[in-house]
Design a protein around this motif. Structure first.
Motif, PDB file in Angstrom:
ATOM      1  N   ILE A 233      73.030   7.791 -26.079  1.00 32.47           N
ATOM      2  CA  ILE A 233      71.979   7.450 -25.112  1.00 32.47           C
ATOM      3  C   ILE A 233      71.891   5.933 -25.077  1.00 32.47           C
ATOM      4  N   HIS A 234      72.061   5.366 -23.892  1.00 31.19           N
ATOM      5  CA  HIS A 234      72.161   3.908 -23.833  1.00 31.19           C
ATOM      6  C   HIS A 234      71.180   3.241 -22.875  1.00 31.19           C
ATOM      7  N   SER A 235      70.477   4.006 -22.050  1.00 33.42           N
ATOM      8  CA  SER A 235      69.589   3.368 -21.078  1.00 33.42           C
ATOM      9  C   SER A 235      68.246   4.072 -20.997  1.00 33.42           C
ATOM     10  N   VAL A 236      67.188   3.271 -20.849  1.00 33.83           N
ATOM     11  CA  VAL A 236      65.849   3.803 -20.636  1.00 33.83           C
ATOM     12  C   VAL A 236      65.121   2.841 -19.707  1.00 33.83           C
ATOM     13  N   THR A 237      64.362   3.372 -18.772  1.00 30.18           N
ATOM     14  CA  THR A 237      63.576   2.545 -17.869  1.00 30.18           C
ATOM     15  C   THR A 237      62.276   3.253 -17.544  1.00 30.18           C
ATOM     16  N   CYS A 238      61.200   2.482 -17.423  1.00 27.18           N
ATOM     17  CA  CYS A 238      59.891   3.056 -17.150  1.00 27.18           C
ATOM     18  C   CYS A 238      59.740   3.283 -15.653  1.00 27.18           C
ATOM     19  N   ILE A 240      56.744   5.512 -13.951  1.00 20.57           N
ATOM     20  CA  ILE A 240      55.302   5.443 -13.752  1.00 20.57           C
ATOM     21  C   ILE A 240      54.648   5.657 -15.104  1.00 20.57           C
ATOM     22  N   GLU A 241      53.341   5.586 -15.135  1.00 25.66           N
ATOM     23  CA  GLU A 241      52.635   5.748 -16.404  1.00 25.66           C
ATOM     24  C   GLU A 241      52.959   7.095 -17.032  1.00 25.66           C
ATOM     25  N   ASP A 242      53.264   7.057 -18.322  1.00 22.89           N
ATOM     26  CA  ASP A 242      53.516   8.264 -19.112  1.00 22.89           C
ATOM     27  C   ASP A 242      54.820   8.956 -18.748  1.00 22.89           C
ATOM     28  N   SER A 243      55.808   8.245 -18.165  1.00 20.92           N
ATOM     29  CA  SER A 243      57.116   8.857 -17.946  1.00 20.92           C
ATOM     30  C   SER A 243      58.202   7.792 -17.983  1.00 20.92           C
ATOM     31  N   ILE A 244      59.418   8.212 -18.378  1.00 15.29           N
ATOM     32  CA  ILE A 244      60.566   7.313 -18.463  1.00 15.29           C
ATOM     33  C   ILE A 244      61.803   8.020 -17.931  1.00 15.29           C
ATOM     34  N   PRO A 415      73.716  -8.209 -29.541  1.00 16.05           N
ATOM     35  CA  PRO A 415      72.636  -7.828 -28.626  1.00 16.05           C
ATOM     36  C   PRO A 415      73.093  -6.835 -27.559  1.00 16.05           C
ATOM     37  N   HIS A 416      72.313  -5.783 -27.368  1.00 15.23           N
ATOM     38  CA  HIS A 416      72.598  -4.820 -26.300  1.00 15.23           C
ATOM     39  C   HIS A 416      71.429  -4.795 -25.318  1.00 15.23           C
ATOM     40  N   GLY A 417      70.516  -3.847 -25.480  1.00 17.81           N
ATOM     41  CA  GLY A 417      69.389  -3.786 -24.556  1.00 17.81           C
ATOM     42  C   GLY A 417      68.550  -5.043 -24.617  1.00 17.81           C
ATOM     43  N   ILE A 418      67.925  -5.390 -23.477  1.00 16.93           N
ATOM     44  CA  ILE A 418      67.073  -6.579 -23.419  1.00 16.93           C
ATOM     45  C   ILE A 418      65.949  -6.328 -22.426  1.00 16.93           C
ATOM     46  N   THR A 419      64.749  -6.825 -22.736  1.00 19.63           N
ATOM     47  CA  THR A 419      63.603  -6.654 -21.851  1.00 19.63           C
ATOM     48  C   THR A 419      62.627  -7.788 -22.097  1.00 19.63           C
ATOM     49  N   THR A 420      61.627  -7.933 -21.235  1.00 22.66           N
ATOM     50  CA  THR A 420      60.594  -8.950 -21.404  1.00 22.66           C
ATOM     51  C   THR A 420      59.223  -8.299 -21.236  1.00 22.66           C
ATOM     52  N   LEU A 460      66.512  -0.882 -23.917  1.00 24.39           N
ATOM     53  CA  LEU A 460      65.099  -1.174 -24.123  1.00 24.39           C
ATOM     54  C   LEU A 460      64.379  -1.244 -22.782  1.00 24.39           C
ATOM     55  N   CYS A 461      63.088  -0.938 -22.792  1.00 23.98           N
ATOM     56  CA  CYS A 461      62.226  -1.267 -21.661  1.00 23.98           C
ATOM     57  C   CYS A 461      60.786  -1.363 -22.158  1.00 23.98           C
ATOM     58  N   VAL A 462      59.960  -2.068 -21.404  1.00 20.85           N
ATOM     59  CA  VAL A 462      58.544  -2.242 -21.735  1.00 20.85           C
ATOM     60  C   VAL A 462      57.730  -1.753 -20.549  1.00 20.85           C
ATOM     61  N   ASP A 463      56.693  -0.937 -20.806  1.00 21.94           N
ATOM     62  CA  ASP A 463      55.863  -0.454 -19.702  1.00 21.94           C
ATOM     63  C   ASP A 463      54.771  -1.474 -19.379  1.00 21.94           C
ATOM     64  N   LYS A 464      53.912  -1.145 -18.418  1.00 19.38           N
ATOM     65  CA  LYS A 464      52.906  -2.109 -17.964  1.00 19.38           C
ATOM     66  C   LYS A 464      51.877  -2.425 -19.043  1.00 19.38           C
ATOM     67  N   ASN A 465      51.791  -1.593 -20.071  1.00 21.76           N
ATOM     68  CA  ASN A 465      50.859  -1.840 -21.178  1.00 21.76           C
ATOM     69  C   ASN A 465      51.542  -2.496 -22.368  1.00 21.76           C
ATOM     70  N   ASP A 466      52.777  -2.950 -22.152  1.00 20.72           N
ATOM     71  CA  ASP A 466      53.577  -3.614 -23.196  1.00 20.72           C
ATOM     72  C   ASP A 466      53.925  -2.688 -24.350  1.00 20.72           C
ATOM     73  N   ASN A 467      54.042  -1.391 -24.079  1.00 23.52           N
ATOM     74  CA  ASN A 467      54.619  -0.480 -25.062  1.00 23.52           C
ATOM     75  C   ASN A 467      56.135  -0.571 -24.955  1.00 23.52           C
ATOM     76  N   LEU A 468      56.804  -0.634 -26.090  1.00 23.42           N
ATOM     77  CA  LEU A 468      58.257  -0.774 -26.115  1.00 23.42           C
ATOM     78  C   LEU A 468      58.923   0.592 -26.302  1.00 23.42           C
ATOM     79  N   PHE A 469      59.947   0.870 -25.471  1.00 20.85           N
ATOM     80  CA  PHE A 469      60.728   2.097 -25.588  1.00 20.85           C
ATOM     81  C   PHE A 469      62.158   1.715 -25.999  1.00 20.85           C
TER      82      PHE A 469
END
Length: 485
Positions: A233-238, A240-244, A415-420, A460-469
């Protein structure tokens, strides 16, 4: 007044003057309120530390955003006015030759209006840059005081944050429009049309410091989601709220709730695994397909080809804050890599070389994850080169980060996944060392996330509440981590 006595107190009733023990017992200070200098010193130190953080991580980036916005609007002025000129020329072709004088007169009006337009925005940009210089000067001064152990400069420190919190009003300059009128030979000029005057307005620009969020002393593992992928598993993106959305080494792209339940599943059109996934500003799923050299959009359950590359293979995707699509690509012969910006299916920009003509990225097909900061800097994790490369919106190199020395991280930085996040911090997954690096907006190392039993973190990804996945490549799980207060 009392030689050789130490002034350990301040008198609140005497404009906070320094006083010694003898002063406190004198008639002059009878009934006054005294405070311990050390306590005031500690409080001032805390204020300085907070002001430093606010200036560095919030106020300065906000002014950078304002400056970038103004620079972009100034750069786009010519395009807008060229469109107006074209419309006038088109209208003029429908008239007889004798009205050319009128057309030229109106073009002159546009040129003069454009100069005013530019002057208005340039003046505001110059004011913003002056404030930025003042902020930088203040920040340098605060840094010197912060590192100092001298009491007097710290006691004299007065916070200037209030002066910078109130952002300047946003200048709104409305582009003139052409208002054509029906043809009448006798009233040539008045009936040809008119150019609306340059409209300038201000829009309140509010800065709230409540958004400044500090790092937790210890990141917390909130949840572990079992995606159903056995591995890779190599990719994740947010979305809407509570789903990826997640993707891995199969043709299935899965949408999961943050509790791990499967909400939706899409299969790639080619039947091959996707290189990467993203969600556009309309909420549509995008995925890159290495086997067909395409970027595809999933809308209402149907797959549409959005972009087809020639001679290059699309790899990683990122949708910018302005709605553009950034795509990392590598050549068919696997010797070159570049970043391409698209608006819809139209190529807008290519980023490949630095000012000296040298490649910014390693020339191979290895994964190069990509993200964007709030100031529109573009960040690429180049795992083959062991470096994070950051360029500005124009593609000019800003800085590189090649890892942080550590006695416990024995393998080379990979380094692989990257997010801000909302604070413009950069997070990148160091897969071989089973941790995540957190950097500030200027590429300075802040800390690791290495306490959540991460196994080969990847996407990696970060949601609007800055939770990291975080994707765990060989396990097939996605972990949700809280790292901000």
């Amino acid at each position: 007044m009392h030689p050789k006595k130490k002034c350990k107190y301040q008198c609140k009733d005497c404009d906070n003057n320094f006083v010694c023990y003898s002063c406190t017992a004198s008639e002059q200070h009878r009934g006054h309120i005294f405070v311990d200098v050390l306590e005031v010193y500690k409080i001032k130190k805390e204020v300085i530390a907070k002001d430093t953080e606010k200036l560095k991580n919030f106020i300065t980036p906000k002014y950078e955003e304002i400056a970038v916005d103004l620079e972009n609007r100034i750069a786009n002025i010519d395009g807008g006015y060229e469109k107006l000129t074209t419309e006038i020329s088109k209208q003029g072709k429908e008239w007889h030759r004798e009205i050319d004088i009128v057309i030229n007169k109106m073009k002159t009006e546009i040129s003069e209006t454009k100069v005013k337009h530019r002057e208005i925005l340039q003046k505001h940009l110059d004011e913003i840059k002056q404030i930025q210089l003042l902020i930088n000067k203040t920040q340098l001064s605060i840094e010197e005081i912060k590192e100092s152990s001298e009491v007097l400069p710290i006691m004299k420190y007065r916070s200037q944050i209030r002066e910078f919190i109130k952002l300047p009003p946003k200048i709104i300059v409305t582009l003139p429009t052409i208002v054509p009128k029906p043809t009448d030979h006798e009233k040539l000029y008045s009936l040809f049309g008119q150019i609306t005057p340059l409209s300038t307005a201000t829009e309140e620009n509010v800065l709230s410091l409540t958004s400044v969020r500090q790092l937790l002393d210890e990141p917390e593992l909130v949840a572990t989601m079992h995606t159903g992928y056995k591995e890779k598993i190599h990719s994740v993106t947010c979305q809407i709220e509570d789903s990826i959305w997640t993707s891995g080494g199969t043709k299935d792209i899965k949408c999961l709730s943050t509790k791990g339940s499967l909400l939706q599943k899409i299969q790639t059109k080619s039947g091959q695994w996707p290189n990467d996934i993203a969600v556009n500003s309309d909420g549509d799923l995008l995925y890159s397909d290495w086997s067909t050299g395409t970027v595809n959009k999933v809308k209402n359950g149907k797959i549409e080809e959005l972009i087809r590359l020639k001679g290059w293979t699309p790899s990683q995707l990122y949708v910018t804050f302005t709605g553009d699509l950034l795509v990392t690509t590598f050549s068919y012969d696997k010797t070159e890599s570049k970043v391409v910006r698209y608006l819809g299916s139209r190529e807008k920009q290519t980023i490949q070389f630095d000012n000296e003509g040298k490649p910014l990225y390693s020339g191979n097909f290895y994964t190069k994850y990509i993200t964007e900061k709030r100031n529109h800097d573009i960040c690429v994790a180049d795992c083959a080169a062991g470096v994070v490369v950051v360029v500005n919106q124009d593609g000019k190199l800003r800085w590189r980060y090649s890892g942080h020395p550590s006695a416990t991280k024995n393998k080379p930085f990979s380094p692989h996944g990257i997010t801000t996040d909302s604070q413009s911090r950069i997070l990148t997954a160091d897969s071989d060392n089973h941790c995540i690096h957190i950097l500030d907006q200027n590429g300075q190392f802040l800390r690791y996330i290495d306490n959540c039993d991460l196994e080969c973190p990847f996407g990696l990804c970060v949601d609007k509440n800055d939770n990291l996945f975080v994707c765990e490549y060989y396990i097939g799980d996605v972990k949700k981590i809280k790292y901000l207060k």
